[in-house]
Design a protein around this motif. Structure first.
Motif, PDB file in Angstrom:
ATOM      1  N   TYR B  17       0.904  -1.159   0.000  1.00  0.00           N
ATOM      2  CA  TYR B  17       0.000   0.000   0.000  1.00  0.00           C
ATOM      3  C   TYR B  17       0.935   1.199   0.000  1.00  0.00           C
ATOM      4  CZ  TYR B  17      -3.734  -3.157   1.632  1.00  0.00           C
ATOM      5  OH  TYR B  17      -4.639  -4.170   1.776  1.00  0.00           O
ATOM      6  N   ASN B  20       4.023   0.922   2.234  1.00  0.00           N
ATOM      7  CA  ASN B  20       3.787  -0.104   3.258  1.00  0.00           C
ATOM      8  C   ASN B  20       3.769  -1.501   2.618  1.00  0.00           C
ATOM      9  OD1 ASN B  20       2.900  -1.699   5.351  1.00  0.00           O
ATOM     10  ND2 ASN B  20       0.944  -0.644   5.645  1.00  0.00           N
ATOM     11  N   ALA B  22       2.794  -4.809   2.870  1.00  0.00           N
ATOM     12  CA  ALA B  22       1.800  -5.465   3.738  1.00  0.00           C
ATOM     13  C   ALA B  22       1.835  -6.993   3.654  1.00  0.00           C
ATOM     14  CB  ALA B  22       0.397  -4.963   3.405  1.00  0.00           C
ATOM     15  N   PRO B  41      -2.254 -11.660  14.388  1.00  0.00           N
ATOM     16  CA  PRO B  41      -2.617 -10.408  15.055  1.00  0.00           C
ATOM     17  C   PRO B  41      -3.182  -9.376  14.078  1.00  0.00           C
ATOM     18  CG  PRO B  41      -0.272 -10.923  15.367  1.00  0.00           C
ATOM     19  CD  PRO B  41      -0.830 -11.977  14.500  1.00  0.00           C
ATOM     20  N   SER B  42      -3.944  -8.452  14.597  1.00  0.00           N
ATOM     21  CA  SER B  42      -4.510  -7.368  13.788  1.00  0.00           C
ATOM     22  C   SER B  42      -3.432  -6.681  12.967  1.00  0.00           C
ATOM     23  CB  SER B  42      -5.093  -6.301  14.716  1.00  0.00           C
ATOM     24  OG  SER B  42      -6.454  -6.394  14.706  1.00  0.00           O
ATOM     25  N   GLY B  43      -3.738  -6.427  11.723  1.00  0.00           N
ATOM     26  CA  GLY B  43      -2.787  -5.688  10.892  1.00  0.00           C
ATOM     27  C   GLY B  43      -1.697  -6.550  10.277  1.00  0.00           C
ATOM     28  N   CYS B  44      -1.767  -7.888  10.481  1.00  0.00           N
ATOM     29  CA  CYS B  44      -0.705  -8.753   9.955  1.00  0.00           C
ATOM     30  C   CYS B  44      -0.888  -9.031   8.470  1.00  0.00           C
ATOM     31  CB  CYS B  44      -0.656 -10.065  10.728  1.00  0.00           C
ATOM     32  SG  CYS B  44      -2.110 -11.095  10.466  1.00  0.00           S
ATOM     33  N   GLY B  45      -2.054  -8.670   7.925  1.00  0.00           N
ATOM     34  CA  GLY B  45      -2.233  -8.813   6.481  1.00  0.00           C
ATOM     35  C   GLY B  45      -3.224  -9.881   6.052  1.00  0.00           C
ATOM     36  N   SER B  47      -6.575  -9.871   5.873  1.00  0.00           N
ATOM     37  CA  SER B  47      -7.605  -9.377   4.947  1.00  0.00           C
ATOM     38  C   SER B  47      -6.982  -8.999   3.609  1.00  0.00           C
ATOM     39  CB  SER B  47      -8.312  -8.157   5.531  1.00  0.00           C
ATOM     40  OG  SER B  47      -8.981  -8.525   6.707  1.00  0.00           O
ATOM     41  N   THR B  48      -5.816  -8.400   3.683  1.00  0.00           N
ATOM     42  CA  THR B  48      -5.130  -8.001   2.455  1.00  0.00           C
ATOM     43  C   THR B  48      -4.884  -9.219   1.577  1.00  0.00           C
ATOM     44  OG1 THR B  48      -4.061  -6.127   3.528  1.00  0.00           O
ATOM     45  CG2 THR B  48      -2.974  -7.005   1.561  1.00  0.00           C
ATOM     46  N   ARG B  51      -8.094 -10.624   0.115  1.00  0.00           N
ATOM     47  CA  ARG B  51      -8.600  -9.814  -1.002  1.00  0.00           C
ATOM     48  C   ARG B  51      -7.801 -10.012  -2.286  1.00  0.00           C
ATOM     49  NH1 ARG B  51      -9.320  -5.504   3.027  1.00  0.00           N
ATOM     50  NH2 ARG B  51      -7.334  -4.652   2.283  1.00  0.00           N
ATOM     51  N   ILE B  60      -8.554  -0.719  -4.622  1.00  0.00           N
ATOM     52  CA  ILE B  60      -7.837   0.225  -3.757  1.00  0.00           C
ATOM     53  C   ILE B  60      -6.690   0.835  -4.577  1.00  0.00           C
ATOM     54  CG2 ILE B  60      -6.495   0.473  -1.629  1.00  0.00           C
ATOM     55  CD1 ILE B  60      -7.990  -2.117  -0.644  1.00  0.00           C
ATOM     56  N   ILE B  62      -3.986   2.777  -4.068  1.00  0.00           N
ATOM     57  CA  ILE B  62      -2.562   2.718  -3.729  1.00  0.00           C
ATOM     58  C   ILE B  62      -2.048   1.285  -3.603  1.00  0.00           C
ATOM     59  CG2 ILE B  62      -2.524   4.977  -2.610  1.00  0.00           C
ATOM     60  CD1 ILE B  62      -2.648   3.410   0.091  1.00  0.00           C
TER      61      ILE B  62
HETATM   62  N1  ADP Z   1      -7.151  -0.011   2.227  1.00  0.00           N
HETATM   63  C1  ADP Z   1      -5.945   0.126   2.772  1.00  0.00           C
HETATM   64  N2  ADP Z   1      -5.167   1.196   2.504  1.00  0.00           N
HETATM   65  C2  ADP Z   1      -3.945   1.330   3.040  1.00  0.00           C
HETATM   66  N3  ADP Z   1      -3.402   0.443   3.884  1.00  0.00           N
HETATM   67  C3  ADP Z   1      -4.098  -0.646   4.197  1.00  0.00           C
HETATM   68  C4  ADP Z   1      -5.416  -0.867   3.661  1.00  0.00           C
HETATM   69  N4  ADP Z   1      -5.893  -2.044   4.152  1.00  0.00           N
HETATM   70  C5  ADP Z   1      -4.911  -2.529   4.959  1.00  0.00           C
HETATM   71  N5  ADP Z   1      -3.852  -1.706   5.000  1.00  0.00           N
HETATM   72  C6  ADP Z   1      -2.604  -1.920   5.760  1.00  0.00           C
HETATM   73  O1  ADP Z   1      -2.091  -3.203   5.462  1.00  0.00           O
HETATM   74  C7  ADP Z   1      -1.640  -3.873   6.621  1.00  0.00           C
HETATM   75  C8  ADP Z   1      -2.411  -5.168   6.769  1.00  0.00           C
HETATM   76  O2  ADP Z   1      -3.780  -4.881   7.063  1.00  0.00           O
HETATM   77  P1  ADP Z   1      -4.940  -5.953   7.004  1.00  0.00           P
HETATM   78  O3  ADP Z   1      -4.757  -6.776   5.793  1.00  0.00           O
HETATM   79  O4  ADP Z   1      -6.229  -5.239   7.179  1.00  0.00           O
HETATM   80  O5  ADP Z   1      -4.611  -6.824   8.286  1.00  0.00           O
HETATM   81  P2  ADP Z   1      -5.542  -7.845   9.109  1.00  0.00           P
HETATM   82  O6  ADP Z   1      -6.712  -8.205   8.259  1.00  0.00           O
HETATM   83  O7  ADP Z   1      -4.636  -8.972   9.418  1.00  0.00           O
HETATM   84  O8  ADP Z   1      -5.934  -7.121  10.359  1.00  0.00           O
HETATM   85  C9  ADP Z   1      -1.820  -2.891   7.748  1.00  0.00           C
HETATM   86  O9  ADP Z   1      -0.600  -2.240   7.950  1.00  0.00           O
HETATM   87  C10 ADP Z   1      -2.880  -1.944   7.247  1.00  0.00           C
HETATM   88  O10 ADP Z   1      -2.721  -0.666   7.808  1.00  0.00           O
END
Ligand code: ADP
Ligand code: MG
Lengths: 238, 255
Positions: B17, B20, B22, B41-45, B47-48, B51, B60, B62
């Motif tokens: 991103y 970042n 991710a 843990p939250s933010g580990c990627g 969902s990313t 997707r 998205i 960026i």
């Molecule tokens: N739409 C987005 N735009 C920018 N950064 C994103 C977006 N979605 C997730 N991130 C970043 O990507 C990283 C992984 O997030 P995410 O995939 O949501 O983690 P999880 O689902 O494990 O909590 C985080 O640092 C988050 O801030």
């Protein structure tokens, strides 16, 4: 005892409480074994009765450990090493409870033996064997407390010595019985005692295997050579 | 029923991103007829990465995805692949139930309609009924198909979203924390449904509940700081994890 702690500190407290009960239980069992063997050698009926009465406390601790373990599983859903800690605690408590029963049985028989003429040298040999097994238990509980796989493996290998002591006693009792049939009653009791002590040694080995499982996640693969060969003895060979 | 047939294969997947980083060099095989759980843990990627599997990240600006994701041998990031068609084959259910402000019937009929999957009203009726049955919702809604979907309870709405996702007859179903807005009973119903769904689909579920991962999945992937730390049979991950980071996380220690 462990290098890092849970986010939920109550989880650590629960796990530690279970281990504390195990260590207390082991202390009582070791004491019961030594006291029962001493009562046999010194014909101390009061001490033997104290050992018999003391088994209740050992049983109660096992029950407590099982209840705490069930509660911890239900409330905290332990995984990985935490799960193994709970599972091994239940198995170790079960093994210790069996050892306690054997010590109680020894004490019971020592009261009966106190009414009979002594079989020369036997009570001393039994006490030495009991001492060896108590040491095995002490070592294996040290291995448990320290998560020491090397020491646990040592205990596993040392069970051989207890088996040898049992084989020697088995021969000795057969000799006494053949020499003088009036020894038969006493020797039968003494033989059960020796066999039960040998089984305590097997439980110490079982605990050692649990320690290895606890630390490594798998039971030792390689089989341990059993040195109890009395199943093959006829009593006529010398 | 679990098969070892691979449905999707991810190789050297990187996601950025902006600056970042991710997702870092992730390889994973998603098996057919299997529930695969993504934990971490939250933010580990989680969902990313999820997707990536239906190119939802394309929406998205960026976001940049590198590497390869194959579905039955075909790279889903190939320019010839139409992401809208792809999303019909790789359906998705989100954290918060998000029925369209339309009737129950229209919610389920929407996908088959826009993808032109049915030729007659009768056929569409059939798809709607079949999807609602597969989502274990039919009995509860069959008498009010034309009532608004938003009038259902939270658990029913989530099952409606599942019915909507499976109405296009997908091969893979992605779920991002599908139970986090539901009460325990509705959660149990959705979990039961997930177990049922894997007889027909490959299911991938992101969950922050390790108990849920342990209950519903056959495979578990543990993500940490964008890395796929450990991936294996769920029972193995929860009893004898190989990586100390997995162990710290699943036993609730500070990792
Ligand atoms: N739409 C987005 N735009 C920018 N950064 C994103 C977006 N979605 C997730 N991130 C970043 O990507 C990283 C992984 O997030 P995410 O995939 O949501 O983690 P999880 O689902 O494990 O909590 C985080 O640092 C988050 O801030
Ligand atoms: Mg997420």
């Amino acid at each position: 005892m462990k290098k890092d702690t849970h986010i939920t500190t109550a989880f650590d407290r629960d796990l530690e409480a279970i281990e504390t009960h195990i260590m207390r239980m082991a202390g009582l069992v070791e004491e019961a074994i030594l006291n029962a063997a001493t009562a046999l050698e010194t014909r101390d009926e009061a001490l033997a009765s104290a050992v018999r009465a003391g088994d209740k406390a050992i049983d109660a601790l096992e029950e407590q450990i099982n209840m705490d373990a069930a509660r911890l599983i239900a409330l905290r859903s332990p995984t990985a090493a935490d799960l193994r800690t709970v599972l091994t605690a239940m198995k170790i408590a079960g093994a210790l409870e069996r050892c306690g029963d054997y010590a109680k049985n020894l004490a019971k028989r020592s009261n009966v033996l106190a009414q009979m003429p002594a079989v020369a040298g036997s009570a001393g040999s039994i006490r030495r064997m009991a001492k060896a097994v108590q040491l095995q238990l002490k070592n294996v509980l040290d291995a448990y407390a320290r998560r020491d796989v090397v020491l646990a493996e040592q205990v596993r290998q040392d069970d051989h010595d207890v088996d040898q002591m049992y084989n020697a006693l088995f021969r000795e009792f057969i000799t006494h019985m053949m020499e003088d049939p009036r020894n038969i009653s006493a020797c039968m009791h003494l033989h059960f005692i020796a066999k039960n002590i040998e089984r305590m040694g097997d439980h110490a080995t079982g605990i050692a295997e649990q320690v290895i499982y606890l630390v490594t996640g798998s039971l030792p693969a390689e089989a341990r050579p059993k040195a109890d060969n009395t199943a093959l003895m006829t009593g006529t060979e010398r | 029923m679990t098969t070892e047939t691979t449905k999707m294969t991810a190789r050297s997947v990187q996601v950025f991103y902006g600056d970042n980083h991710a997702i870092k060099d992730v390889d994973v095989d998603i098996l057919d007829n299997t529930v695969t759980a993504f934990i971490g843990p939250s933010g580990c990627g989680k969902s990313t990465f999820l997707r990536c599997l239906n190119r939802m990240n394309d929406t998205i600006d960026i976001c940049r995805v590198q590497g390869e994701i194959l579905m039955q041998g075909e790279n889903i990031y190939d320019p010839r692949v139409d992401p809208v068609q792809l999303r019909a084959k790789v359906g998705m259910v989100f954290q918060k139930p998000n029925p369209f402000p339309k009737s129950i019937y229209d919610n389920v009929a929407y996908g088959p309609k826009i993808h032109g999957l049915t030729r007659s009203k009768a056929e569409l009726d059939e798809v709607v009924e079949k999807s609602l049955r597969r989502a274990a919702l039919w009995a509860e809604v069959k008498d009010r198909l034309h009532a608004p979907g938003t009038g259902l309870s939270g658990g029913q709405q989530q099952r409606l979203c599942i019915a909507r996702a499976i109405a296009t007859n997908p091969e893979v179903l992605l779920m991002d924390e599908p139970c986090s807005a539901l009460d325990p009973i509705a959660t149990a119903q959705v979990e039961e449904l997930i177990d049922e769904l894997r007889t027909q689909f490959a299911v991938v579920i992101v969950t922050h509940s390790m108990q849920q991962a342990a209950r519903v999945s056959q495979r578990t992937a543990f993500f940490h700081l964008g890395n796929l730390v450990e991936y294996g049979e769920t029972g193995q991950i929860f009893t004898t994890p190989r990586d100390p980071r997995t162990e710290s996380y699943i036993t609730g220690r500070i990792g």
